[in-house]
Motif scaffolding. Structure first.
Motif, PDB file in Angstrom:
ATOM      1  N   PHE A 277      27.991  14.302  31.590  1.00 49.36           N
ATOM      2  CA  PHE A 277      28.100  12.879  31.065  1.00 49.36           C
ATOM      3  C   PHE A 277      29.739  12.486  30.882  1.00 49.36           C
ATOM      4  O   PHE A 277      29.801  11.347  31.056  1.00 49.36           O
ATOM      5  CB  PHE A 277      27.201  12.785  29.705  1.00 49.36           C
TER       6      PHE A 277
ATOM      7  N   PHE B 247       8.693   9.572  17.037  1.00 48.80           N
ATOM      8  CA  PHE B 247      10.254   9.147  17.028  1.00 48.80           C
ATOM      9  C   PHE B 247      10.144   7.877  17.935  1.00 48.80           C
ATOM     10  O   PHE B 247      11.204   7.377  18.316  1.00 48.80           O
ATOM     11  CB  PHE B 247      11.317  10.224  17.929  1.00 48.80           C
TER      12      PHE B 247
ATOM     13  N   PRO C 230      28.591  12.421  22.961  1.00 52.53           N
ATOM     14  CA  PRO C 230      28.501  13.412  21.942  1.00 52.53           C
ATOM     15  C   PRO C 230      27.968  14.792  22.601  1.00 52.53           C
ATOM     16  O   PRO C 230      28.684  15.972  22.145  1.00 52.53           O
ATOM     17  CB  PRO C 230      27.288  13.060  20.786  1.00 52.53           C
ATOM     18  N   VAL C 231      27.245  14.696  23.829  1.00 49.68           N
ATOM     19  CA  VAL C 231      27.048  16.019  24.484  1.00 49.68           C
ATOM     20  C   VAL C 231      27.840  15.756  25.758  1.00 49.68           C
ATOM     21  O   VAL C 231      27.403  15.046  26.590  1.00 49.68           O
ATOM     22  CB  VAL C 231      25.472  16.218  24.810  1.00 49.68           C
TER      23      VAL C 231
ATOM     24  N   MET D 287      10.208  21.385  24.837  1.00 53.74           N
ATOM     25  CA  MET D 287      10.021  20.437  25.908  1.00 53.74           C
ATOM     26  C   MET D 287      11.370  20.622  26.749  1.00 53.74           C
ATOM     27  O   MET D 287      11.524  20.090  27.824  1.00 53.74           O
ATOM     28  CB  MET D 287       9.630  19.115  25.438  1.00 53.74           C
ATOM     29  N   PHE D 288      12.419  20.908  26.064  1.00 54.30           N
ATOM     30  CA  PHE D 288      13.744  20.727  26.716  1.00 54.30           C
ATOM     31  C   PHE D 288      14.083  21.691  28.056  1.00 54.30           C
ATOM     32  O   PHE D 288      14.544  21.365  28.910  1.00 54.30           O
ATOM     33  CB  PHE D 288      14.787  21.283  25.708  1.00 54.30           C
TER      34      PHE D 288
ATOM     35  N   TYR E 282      18.225  10.537  31.046  1.00 51.58           N
ATOM     36  CA  TYR E 282      17.638   9.430  31.887  1.00 51.58           C
ATOM     37  C   TYR E 282      16.435  10.279  32.423  1.00 51.58           C
ATOM     38  O   TYR E 282      16.192  11.307  32.615  1.00 51.58           O
ATOM     39  CB  TYR E 282      18.266   9.004  33.170  1.00 51.58           C
TER      40      TYR E 282
HETATM   41  C1  HEM Z   1      24.182  10.636  19.334  1.00 50.02           C
HETATM   42  C2  HEM Z   1      23.157  11.467  19.221  1.00 50.02           C
HETATM   43  C3  HEM Z   1      22.286  12.179  20.221  1.00 50.02           C
HETATM   44  C4  HEM Z   1      22.561  12.472  21.500  1.00 50.02           C
HETATM   45  C5  HEM Z   1      23.954  11.937  22.403  1.00 50.02           C
HETATM   46  C6  HEM Z   1      21.588  13.103  22.240  1.00 50.02           C
HETATM   47  C7  HEM Z   1      21.399  13.522  23.698  1.00 50.02           C
HETATM   48  C8  HEM Z   1      20.453  14.003  24.476  1.00 50.02           C
HETATM   49  C9  HEM Z   1      20.546  14.421  25.493  1.00 50.02           C
HETATM   50  C10 HEM Z   1      21.478  14.393  26.553  1.00 50.02           C
HETATM   51  C11 HEM Z   1      19.226  15.181  25.969  1.00 50.02           C
HETATM   52  C12 HEM Z   1      18.788  15.498  27.238  1.00 50.02           C
HETATM   53  C13 HEM Z   1      17.973  14.692  28.180  1.00 50.02           C
HETATM   54  C14 HEM Z   1      17.813  15.634  29.448  1.00 50.02           C
HETATM   55  O1  HEM Z   1      17.722  16.786  29.564  1.00 50.02           O
HETATM   56  O2  HEM Z   1      18.041  14.928  30.411  1.00 50.02           O
HETATM   57  C15 HEM Z   1      18.292  14.874  24.768  1.00 50.02           C
HETATM   58  C16 HEM Z   1      17.064  15.419  24.638  1.00 50.02           C
HETATM   59  C17 HEM Z   1      16.587  15.623  23.633  1.00 50.02           C
HETATM   60  N1  HEM Z   1      17.008  14.991  22.159  1.00 50.02           N
HETATM   61 FE1  HEM Z   1      18.793  14.017  21.901  1.00 50.02          FE
HETATM   62  N2  HEM Z   1      20.431  13.268  21.408  1.00 50.02           N
HETATM   63  C18 HEM Z   1      20.889  12.853  20.291  1.00 50.02           C
HETATM   64  C19 HEM Z   1      20.242  12.655  19.078  1.00 50.02           C
HETATM   65  C20 HEM Z   1      18.822  13.301  18.888  1.00 50.02           C
HETATM   66  C21 HEM Z   1      18.166  13.277  17.624  1.00 50.02           C
HETATM   67  C22 HEM Z   1      18.538  12.502  16.316  1.00 50.02           C
HETATM   68  C23 HEM Z   1      16.973  13.910  17.833  1.00 50.02           C
HETATM   69  C24 HEM Z   1      15.715  14.175  17.250  1.00 50.02           C
HETATM   70  C25 HEM Z   1      15.548  13.863  15.855  1.00 50.02           C
HETATM   71  C26 HEM Z   1      17.048  14.400  19.253  1.00 50.02           C
HETATM   72  C27 HEM Z   1      16.037  14.991  20.046  1.00 50.02           C
HETATM   73  C28 HEM Z   1      15.807  15.265  21.384  1.00 50.02           C
HETATM   74  C29 HEM Z   1      14.912  15.762  21.892  1.00 50.02           C
HETATM   75  C30 HEM Z   1      13.478  16.485  21.249  1.00 50.02           C
HETATM   76  C31 HEM Z   1      15.181  16.121  23.184  1.00 50.02           C
HETATM   77  C32 HEM Z   1      14.434  16.693  24.466  1.00 50.02           C
HETATM   78  C33 HEM Z   1      13.898  15.697  25.242  1.00 50.02           C
HETATM   79  C34 HEM Z   1      12.780  16.451  26.417  1.00 50.02           C
HETATM   80  O3  HEM Z   1      13.492  17.235  26.960  1.00 50.02           O
HETATM   81  O4  HEM Z   1      11.841  15.824  26.868  1.00 50.02           O
HETATM   82  N3  HEM Z   1      18.230  13.808  20.032  1.00 50.02           N
HETATM   83  N4  HEM Z   1      19.118  14.542  23.771  1.00 50.02           N
END
Ligand code: HEM
Length: 422
Positions: free
Chosen positions: A320, A112, A290-291, A93-94, A351
């Motif tokens: 960010f 989730f 964190p990212v 999905m990413f 977002y």
């Molecule tokens: C502090 C912790 C976390 C931060 C800062 C973070 C940050 C992010 C960011 C910036 C994105 C990308 C959004 C985009 O492309 O616009 C993302 C996507 C994602 N994150 Fe996190 N994340 C965190 C924790 C987690 C955790 C704990 C999980 C899963 C168990 C997770 C699963 C995902 C998944 C699956 C996506 C892809 C969503 C998509 O593309 O539709 N993340 N996250």
């Protein structure tokens, strides 16, 4: 018709991540949309502004699918050993666009939601308590809290959720850390191949012996022919959820602990209710995302923004670290860490359609783990000067290499040195 400005000379992002906030401030000073160079001289547009990021994140003209929409990648100009290759070449999905994105996100999304994640509370509490009990036994002397706590909480939570057996965890962890590094120690292609091989082994084991975990659930959906999920998408979805669920949350815990240890007045303010743990967590996410920088997105057609043209096929980096400290939004003290600040919203989870699926889980882990840690070791101090705590070698992953602490503060150090008895 907009008047287009000539773009300034691109800034090469520092792969060693030595000063992410300083670099972010320099980018922001250059404008809302500035050219930067990624490793290998790959030129992309960095977006440093909250409003512009929001606009682009929901714009149909912007995709995350390099295989369809990044001509440089399609033409083979991005070599397979490019340090950021895993961020663009995986199929989940990413990196998906439109209907494919919806199809792939729907597979794991329901697991989730805030309600489902709340059910994990007892398990997260148990993991935290076990870790703290283990640490208490070693309270005399220096402990690396990034390794022994900040990394262990999310690692144990996500591997339990995904049904990853203990023997596969160390290998996965090393691969995830390499993927998040922008100065990797080994060939990025080899890292990706190893990660895929470990996850293929995980799939084989769970297929032979399914359990009540998400890997088994995904396998059953694929094997039932649901959602047109390919074997590669299955493995790469596991790769995404495990890596996104691990390194990011480690950094959140690490940075929050660092703030609390370098600013002792914060703990006192928490005690008198000047702000809550949730406020502190949100301010950590804003102040030290964190990212720090998120690769990558691609323009489907020419897009005119902020007086500049992003040409069709050009790549976009979300900054960010820059956007979250915009003084126009957060005020002149945007660089200050202030959990009591009135505006708490930030873009650290993204977002729009790709908004982080794990945000409720990350927040829950933090709101359980941090108070428990500081409740158990209220006298904890850094074991070294704050400036000796070095950043990770990455402009993506925003954390520290190590977090050496004295759990019982000076008392523990004295005891270890034999200066006093217990
Ligand atoms: C502090 C912790 C976390 C931060 C800062 C973070 C940050 C992010 C960011 C910036 C994105 C990308 C959004 C985009 O492309 O616009 C993302 C996507 C994602 N994150 Fe996190 N994340 C965190 C924790 C987690 C955790 C704990 C999980 C899963 C168990 C997770 C699963 C995902 C998944 C699956 C996506 C892809 C969503 C998509 O593309 O539709 N993340 N996250």
């Amino acid at each position: 018709m907009t008047d287009l400005q000539p773009a300034p000379a691109p800034i090469a992002l520092d792969v060693t991540g030595a000063d992410i906030p300083g670099e972010a401030a320099r980018l922001r000073e250059q404008g809302r949309l500035v050219p930067v160079l990624l490793p290998g001289g790959v030129r992309v547009w960095a977006v440093t502004d909250v409003e512009l990021l929001r606009e682009l994140f929901v714009d149909w003209r912007v995709s995350k699918d390099a295989a369809q929409h990044w001509p440089a990648y399609i033409a083979g100009e991005i070599p397979p050993d490019w340090p950021l290759i895993s961020w663009v070449s995986v199929r989940n999905m990413f990196t998906a666009y439109g209907k494919d994105h919806q199809r792939l996100r729907k597979l794991v999304g329901p697991a989730f939601t805030a309600r489902r994640v709340a059910e994990l509370r007892p398990r997260i509490r148990q993991i935290t308590t076990e870790l703290l009990d283990g640490l208490a036994a070693r309270a005399d002397g220096v402990v690396d809290l990034r390794e022994e706590f900040a990394a262990q909480v999310p690692l144990r939570v996500i591997t339990a959720l995904m049904g990853v057996p203990a023997d596969l965890r160390p290998g996965l962890r090393l691969c995830v850390e390499e993927i998040f590094s922008t100065a990797p120690r080994r060939d990025p292609q080899a890292t990706l191949a190893e990660m895929v091989s470990i996850l293929t082994e995980l799939v084989a084991r769970r297929r032979a012996e399914p359990g009540p975990d998400m890997t088994s659930l995904l396998i059953s959906r694929r094997d039932n022919g649901a959602d047109r999920l390919t074997e590669q998408e299955l493995v790469h979805t596991l790769l995404l959820v495990i890596s996104a669920g691990y390194e990011t949350t480690v950094n959140l815990l690490d940075q929050a602990i660092y703030q609390l240890l370098t600013r002792p007045e914060l703990a006192a303010q928490l005690r008198v209710g000047a702000f809550t743990w949730s406020h502190l967590i949100e301010e950590t996410l804003r102040h030290t995302p964190p990212v720090a920088n998120l690769p990558l997105r691609y323009a489907l057609v020419d897009i005119d923004v902020a007086g500049t043209r992003i040409k069709a096929g050009e790549a976009i980096l979300a900054c960010f670290a820059a956007a979250n400290r915009d003084p126009n939004l957060y005020g002149p003290d945007a660089d200050e860490f202030d959990p009591a600040r009135p505006i708490k919203e930030h873009l650290s989870f993204g977002y729009g359609p790709h908004y982080c699926l794990g945000a409720p889980l990350a927040r829950l882990e933090a709101v359980i783990a941090l108070p428990a840690l500081f409740g158990r070791f209220p006298a904890m101090t850094l074991a070294v000067a704050p400036e000796a705590v070095k950043p990770l070698a990455s402009f993506i992953s925003h954390g520290h290499q190590r977090l050496p602490v004295l759990l019982d503060g000076q008392l523990g150090a004295d005891r270890a040195a034999g200066k006093s008895g217990r």
